[in-house]
Design a protein around this motif. Structure first.
Motif, PDB file in Angstrom:
ATOM      1  N   LYS A 218       0.805  -1.340  -0.032  1.00 57.45           N
ATOM      2  CA  LYS A 218       0.038  -0.040  -0.050  1.00 57.45           C
ATOM      3  C   LYS A 218       0.912   1.346  -0.083  1.00 57.45           C
ATOM      4  CE  LYS A 218      -4.390  -1.716   2.226  1.00 57.45           C
ATOM      5  NZ  LYS A 218      -5.208  -1.634   3.436  1.00 57.45           N
ATOM      6  N   LYS A 219       1.903   1.322   0.617  1.00 62.43           N
ATOM      7  CA  LYS A 219       2.877   2.523   0.667  1.00 62.43           C
ATOM      8  C   LYS A 219       3.263   2.712  -0.692  1.00 62.43           C
ATOM      9  CE  LYS A 219       7.469   3.748   2.287  1.00 62.43           C
ATOM     10  NZ  LYS A 219       8.019   3.602   0.946  1.00 62.43           N
ATOM     11  N   ASN A 220       3.865   1.751  -1.137  1.00 60.27           N
ATOM     12  CA  ASN A 220       4.310   2.045  -2.763  1.00 60.27           C
ATOM     13  C   ASN A 220       3.454   2.266  -3.491  1.00 60.27           C
ATOM     14  OD1 ASN A 220       7.393   0.912  -2.068  1.00 60.27           O
ATOM     15  ND2 ASN A 220       6.440  -1.010  -2.007  1.00 60.27           N
ATOM     16  N   LEU A 221       2.076   2.001  -3.343  1.00 60.39           N
ATOM     17  CA  LEU A 221       0.877   2.427  -4.379  1.00 60.39           C
ATOM     18  C   LEU A 221       0.344   3.737  -3.885  1.00 60.39           C
ATOM     19  CD1 LEU A 221      -0.182  -1.314  -5.187  1.00 60.39           C
ATOM     20  CD2 LEU A 221       1.375   0.203  -6.613  1.00 60.39           C
ATOM     21  N   HIS A 222       0.835   4.307  -2.978  1.00 56.96           N
ATOM     22  CA  HIS A 222       0.255   5.408  -2.443  1.00 56.96           C
ATOM     23  C   HIS A 222       0.929   6.706  -3.294  1.00 56.96           C
ATOM     24  CE1 HIS A 222      -0.505   8.630   0.912  1.00 56.96           C
ATOM     25  NE2 HIS A 222      -1.454   8.649  -0.180  1.00 56.96           N
ATOM     26  N   PHE A 223      -0.001   7.313  -4.281  1.00 58.68           N
ATOM     27  CA  PHE A 223       0.490   8.398  -5.037  1.00 58.68           C
ATOM     28  C   PHE A 223       0.129   9.524  -4.485  1.00 58.68           C
ATOM     29  CE2 PHE A 223       0.603   4.450  -7.708  1.00 58.68           C
ATOM     30  CZ  PHE A 223       1.742   4.368  -7.975  1.00 58.68           C
ATOM     31  N   VAL A 224       0.980  10.760  -4.302  1.00 60.55           N
ATOM     32  CA  VAL A 224       0.515  12.015  -3.853  1.00 60.55           C
ATOM     33  C   VAL A 224       0.734  13.013  -4.782  1.00 60.55           C
ATOM     34  CG1 VAL A 224       0.591  13.461  -1.684  1.00 60.55           C
ATOM     35  CG2 VAL A 224       0.923  11.079  -1.241  1.00 60.55           C
ATOM     36  N   VAL A 225      -0.171  13.758  -4.959  1.00 57.60           N
ATOM     37  CA  VAL A 225      -0.222  15.119  -5.784  1.00 57.60           C
ATOM     38  C   VAL A 225      -0.389  16.437  -5.059  1.00 57.60           C
ATOM     39  CG1 VAL A 225      -0.830  16.162  -7.987  1.00 57.60           C
ATOM     40  CG2 VAL A 225      -1.080  13.636  -7.939  1.00 57.60           C
ATOM     41  N   VAL A 226       0.562  17.166  -4.881  1.00 53.16           N
ATOM     42  CA  VAL A 226       0.555  18.356  -3.947  1.00 53.16           C
ATOM     43  C   VAL A 226       0.229  19.545  -5.046  1.00 53.16           C
ATOM     44  CG1 VAL A 226       1.638  19.812  -2.383  1.00 53.16           C
ATOM     45  CG2 VAL A 226       2.233  17.287  -2.343  1.00 53.16           C
ATOM     46  N   GLY A 227      -0.776  20.099  -4.802  1.00 55.73           N
ATOM     47  CA  GLY A 227      -1.475  21.133  -5.444  1.00 55.73           C
ATOM     48  C   GLY A 227      -2.671  21.011  -6.364  1.00 55.73           C
ATOM     49  N   GLY A 228      -3.563  21.688  -6.252  1.00 61.23           N
ATOM     50  CA  GLY A 228      -5.060  21.260  -6.862  1.00 61.23           C
ATOM     51  C   GLY A 228      -5.163  22.306  -7.986  1.00 61.23           C
ATOM     52  N   GLY A 229      -4.138  22.780  -8.809  1.00 55.91           N
ATOM     53  CA  GLY A 229      -4.263  23.699  -9.870  1.00 55.91           C
ATOM     54  C   GLY A 229      -4.535  22.700 -11.025  1.00 55.91           C
ATOM     55  N   PRO A 230      -4.394  23.374 -12.458  1.00 55.82           N
ATOM     56  CA  PRO A 230      -4.881  22.651 -13.511  1.00 55.82           C
ATOM     57  C   PRO A 230      -3.798  21.520 -13.902  1.00 55.82           C
ATOM     58  CG  PRO A 230      -4.934  25.083 -13.842  1.00 55.82           C
ATOM     59  CD  PRO A 230      -4.428  24.808 -12.608  1.00 55.82           C
ATOM     60  N   THR A 231      -2.519  21.678 -13.574  1.00 54.61           N
ATOM     61  CA  THR A 231      -1.412  20.816 -13.872  1.00 54.61           C
ATOM     62  C   THR A 231      -1.748  19.504 -12.979  1.00 54.61           C
ATOM     63  OG1 THR A 231       0.021  22.355 -14.638  1.00 54.61           O
ATOM     64  CG2 THR A 231       0.971  20.305 -14.043  1.00 54.61           C
ATOM     65  N   GLY A 232      -1.847  19.893 -11.617  1.00 51.73           N
ATOM     66  CA  GLY A 232      -2.039  18.794 -10.600  1.00 51.73           C
ATOM     67  C   GLY A 232      -3.055  18.130 -10.772  1.00 51.73           C
ATOM     68  N   VAL A 233      -4.305  18.618 -11.066  1.00 50.82           N
ATOM     69  CA  VAL A 233      -5.591  17.789 -11.206  1.00 50.82           C
ATOM     70  C   VAL A 233      -5.502  17.030 -12.419  1.00 50.82           C
ATOM     71  CG1 VAL A 233      -8.231  18.294 -11.989  1.00 50.82           C
ATOM     72  CG2 VAL A 233      -6.876  19.519  -9.907  1.00 50.82           C
ATOM     73  N   GLU A 234      -4.869  17.788 -13.574  1.00 53.36           N
ATOM     74  CA  GLU A 234      -4.687  16.806 -14.730  1.00 53.36           C
ATOM     75  C   GLU A 234      -3.893  15.453 -14.529  1.00 53.36           C
ATOM     76  OE1 GLU A 234      -3.795  17.358 -19.436  1.00 53.36           O
ATOM     77  OE2 GLU A 234      -4.067  19.167 -18.333  1.00 53.36           O
ATOM     78  N   PHE A 235      -2.894  15.743 -14.056  1.00 46.92           N
ATOM     79  CA  PHE A 235      -2.117  14.702 -13.661  1.00 46.92           C
ATOM     80  C   PHE A 235      -2.798  13.557 -13.044  1.00 46.92           C
ATOM     81  CE2 PHE A 235       0.755  12.302 -10.767  1.00 46.92           C
ATOM     82  CZ  PHE A 235       1.548  11.583 -11.621  1.00 46.92           C
ATOM     83  N   ALA A 236      -3.399  13.867 -11.978  1.00 50.59           N
ATOM     84  CA  ALA A 236      -4.190  12.941 -11.074  1.00 50.59           C
ATOM     85  C   ALA A 236      -5.172  12.163 -11.887  1.00 50.59           C
ATOM     86  CB  ALA A 236      -4.812  13.574  -9.848  1.00 50.59           C
ATOM     87  N   ALA A 237      -6.024  13.066 -12.830  1.00 55.11           N
ATOM     88  CA  ALA A 237      -7.135  12.248 -13.744  1.00 55.11           C
ATOM     89  C   ALA A 237      -6.074  11.293 -14.789  1.00 55.11           C
ATOM     90  CB  ALA A 237      -7.576  13.288 -14.420  1.00 55.11           C
ATOM     91  N   GLU A 238      -5.051  11.856 -15.094  1.00 54.71           N
ATOM     92  CA  GLU A 238      -4.424  10.991 -16.160  1.00 54.71           C
ATOM     93  C   GLU A 238      -3.780   9.553 -15.444  1.00 54.71           C
ATOM     94  OE1 GLU A 238      -3.298  10.531 -19.308  1.00 54.71           O
ATOM     95  OE2 GLU A 238      -3.709  12.456 -20.191  1.00 54.71           O
ATOM     96  N   LEU A 239      -3.461   9.818 -14.229  1.00 60.73           N
ATOM     97  CA  LEU A 239      -2.893   8.526 -13.483  1.00 60.73           C
ATOM     98  C   LEU A 239      -4.033   7.702 -13.017  1.00 60.73           C
ATOM     99  CD1 LEU A 239      -0.670   7.276 -12.273  1.00 60.73           C
ATOM    100  CD2 LEU A 239      -0.995   8.695 -10.020  1.00 60.73           C
ATOM    101  N   HIS A 240      -5.154   8.245 -12.710  1.00 59.49           N
ATOM    102  CA  HIS A 240      -6.362   7.369 -12.369  1.00 59.49           C
ATOM    103  C   HIS A 240      -6.653   6.610 -13.545  1.00 59.49           C
ATOM    104  CE1 HIS A 240     -10.571   6.635 -12.240  1.00 59.49           C
ATOM    105  NE2 HIS A 240     -10.612   6.086 -11.040  1.00 59.49           N
TER     106      HIS A 240
END
Length: 579
Positions: A218-240
């Motif tokens: 679980k630790k290795n598969l915990h992906f953290v994105v710091v920042g809720g701007g356009p770049t951070g949100v788009e990366f989180a969506a792409e990763l999902h």
């Protein structure tokens, strides 16, 4: 050789004293046609070379959105153009989140800068090097080229300029938080996206090792994105999408252990967008299982844990597998040192006027994320505006006198239009009438105090432009057009208001035109905010995003590659290799 050609050479020789000696050679060898023909051709080349050397030297630092846009729109035949950048390509940065997950390949979004310069009129010199110091007093820059193949040996050199265009961009802002620089990934360059892609796959490969317990997986598969701007949100969506559509098939036993978390210091994400878009994004993330923490500030990042604090829960830490830091931009060391030299050491970015000239410098311009326009406030010039508008020196302004200066006022001070729009007024005359308390009166006269009172709150609408690719590209295009219109080395864009004192502005101040913005939210859905407050959310917006981003590529080569990558992803899925 005909006599006409001979006298033509003689005439040019006497106009150019340096060529007089060549004329003597021509006369002495008149009996030899070959010698005269050679001398004539040589003189033509020398005169052309002399004319070339009189061109103004324009040096461009950087090949990002602003620098590349300037190069593409500049009439390079008018100048001796030189470009210096540590990377020899232009990158279409809005697609970097797609590169992190293999939706688009890295080479598909880059265009070699030499491909761009070779299509221009006149020669453009390019050197792949890093500028580490600007010397405005001597009009030169200090550069270095690091030879990786030769044990990191650095070759330093100087380049002189007449006009300098600084377009070096910015770096990620760490806010001096301990551990961020050492333990987090950033997403500013193509290399950053490639590192993130390898890191994502490394996390899954480590989690699949047989000797790990569930907590370690679980630790290795915990992906953290710091920042809720356009770049951070788009990366989180792409990763999902990458995990749900592709990696879930390759690592079925690990899929249920993946956690994607977005940490935002503010109360909402996508604050630069309309509130409806931010609300939709938060609801969609909740449906997709992306953990959204708003109101949390990261205070430390170690190699194993990330520590954060909120007003409600206080301070706590949690383990992670990978952290992507996307919280805004910071100042590059080159710009920080330069600002200290010119007395702007207390600023975050370079201050320029509305013509993109660096304040306090001669012949230096700055565009893109490394600079910000220091908008002139109307209250600072109120007395001068009143004096110029008051033609008859009566001490009051009539309707006609005000109408004569309306266009120039709105042109020089864009905050006036913004203020009138906020008050739902169509003209500054309505504002003046309203301030006098008689909006129905047609014949209006105001003195300087009434004029000042009516415009008191206008400067509250002064806005700082966002640090986006759209702003940088428009600034580069605008500045190139200004350079194309300059008639000689001494001519510059007009600064002061010139009503009744020499005509209109030679160059209009830079005005940013917002063309809209997109926020891809995953699952083939996107949010679009277009001019006129038009909001579109859903699958249709995603296809609009595809078409706009494909059309904005700088060449047909990259356009074809990006579209082919999208097609490949639809048919075969994303590539999960670690290369």
């Amino acid at each position: 050789m005909r006599f006409a050609s001979f006298f033509d050479v003689a005439f040019r020789a006497f106009r150019d004293p340096s060529a007089l000696s060549k004329l003597v050679v021509i006369i002495a060898g008149a009996s030899s046609g070959g010698l005269v023909a050679y001398a004539d051709a040589k003189l033509d080349r020398d005169l052309a070379s002399s004319q070339e050397s009189t061109k103004k030297k324009v040096l461009i630092l950087g090949t990002g959105w602003a620098g590349t846009s300037f190069i593409r729109n500049l009439d390079s035949s008018l100048y001796d153009v030189q470009v210096i950048s540590p990377r020899n390509y232009f990158a279409f940065t809005p697609l970097l989140p797609s590169v992190t997950c293999g939706t688009v390949e890295a080479r598909s979004i880059v265009e070699p800068i030499r491909n761009i310069t070779r299509k221009k009129r006149g020669e453009i010199k390019f050197w792949e090097a890093e500028c580490f110091k600007i010397d405005p007093a001597n009009k030169r820059v200090h550069c270095r080229y690091t030879t990786a193949a030769n044990s990191g040996r650095m070759d330093e050199f100087l380049v002189n300029y007449d006009c300098l265009v600084v377009a070096v961009g910015a770096r990620s802002n760490t806010f001096n938080i301990p551990g961020v620089e050492e333990n987090c990934h950033f997403l500013k360059e193509v290399e950053d996206a490639q590192k993130i892609r390898r890191s994502v796959m490394d996390c899954f490969e480590r989690a699949s090792l047989p000797n790990l317990d569930e907590a370690e997986r679980k630790k290795n598969l915990h992906f953290v994105v710091v920042g809720g701007g356009p770049t951070g949100v788009e990366f989180a969506a792409e990763l999902h999408d990458f995990v749900a559509e592709d990696l879930s098939k390759l690592y079925p036993s690990l899929y249920g252990l993946v956690k994607i978390e977005v940490i935002e210091a503010g109360e909402h994400i996508l604050t630069t967008f309309d509130k409806r878009i931010g609300k939709f994004a938060e609801e969609k993330f909740q449906r997709d299982g992306i953990d959204l923490k708003t109101g949390f500030r990261v205070i430390n990042v170690s190699d194993k844990e990330i520590t954060m604090r909120s007003k409600t829960t206080g301070e706590f830490s949690e383990p992670y597998g990978m952290v992507v830091w996307s919280t805004g931009i910071g100042t590059r060391p080159l710009i920080a040192d330069f600002m200290k030299q010119i007395g702007q050491g207390n600023r975050r970015v370079l201050a320029t006027d509305e013509w993109l000239r660096v304040c306090g410098c001669d012949g230096i311009y700055a565009v893109g994320d490394c600079a910000s326009i220091s908008q002139r406030k109307i209250m600072e010039d109120i007395a001068e505006i009143f004096r110029i508008a008051d033609i008859d020196n009566s001490g009051t302004l009539t309707v006609k006198e005000i109408q004569d200066v309306l266009e120039d006022i709105c042109l020089r001070y864009p905050q006036v239009e913004l203020y009138l729009k906020s008050k739902r007024m169509s003209s500054i005359l309505e504002l003046l009438k309203d301030s006098k308390g008689d909006a129905k009166k047609e014949a209006i006269e105001v003195d300087i105090e009434e004029f000042r009172k009516a415009l008191t709150d206008v400067d509250s609408q002064v806005k700082t432009l966002p640090a986006t690719a759209q702003v940088a590209a428009q600034q580069g295009t605008y500045l190139a057009r200004c350079f194309n219109k300059m008639k000689d080395a001494e001519e510059h864009p007009e600064g002061p208001l010139r009503i009744r004192e020499g005509g209109r502005h030679q160059f209009r101040p830079f005005r940013y035109k917002h063309l809209g913005q997109f926020a891809p939210l995953g699952g083939e859905q996107a949010a679009a905010q277009l001019p006129g407050d038009w909001i579109s959310i859903g699958h249709s917006s995603q296809w609009l995003w595809y078409s706009v981003y494909a059309s904005k590529q700088v060449s047909w080569r990259t356009r074809f590659l990006v579209i082919s990558d999208w097609t490949r992803r639809f048919i075969f899925g994303r590539d999960s290799s670690c290369i």
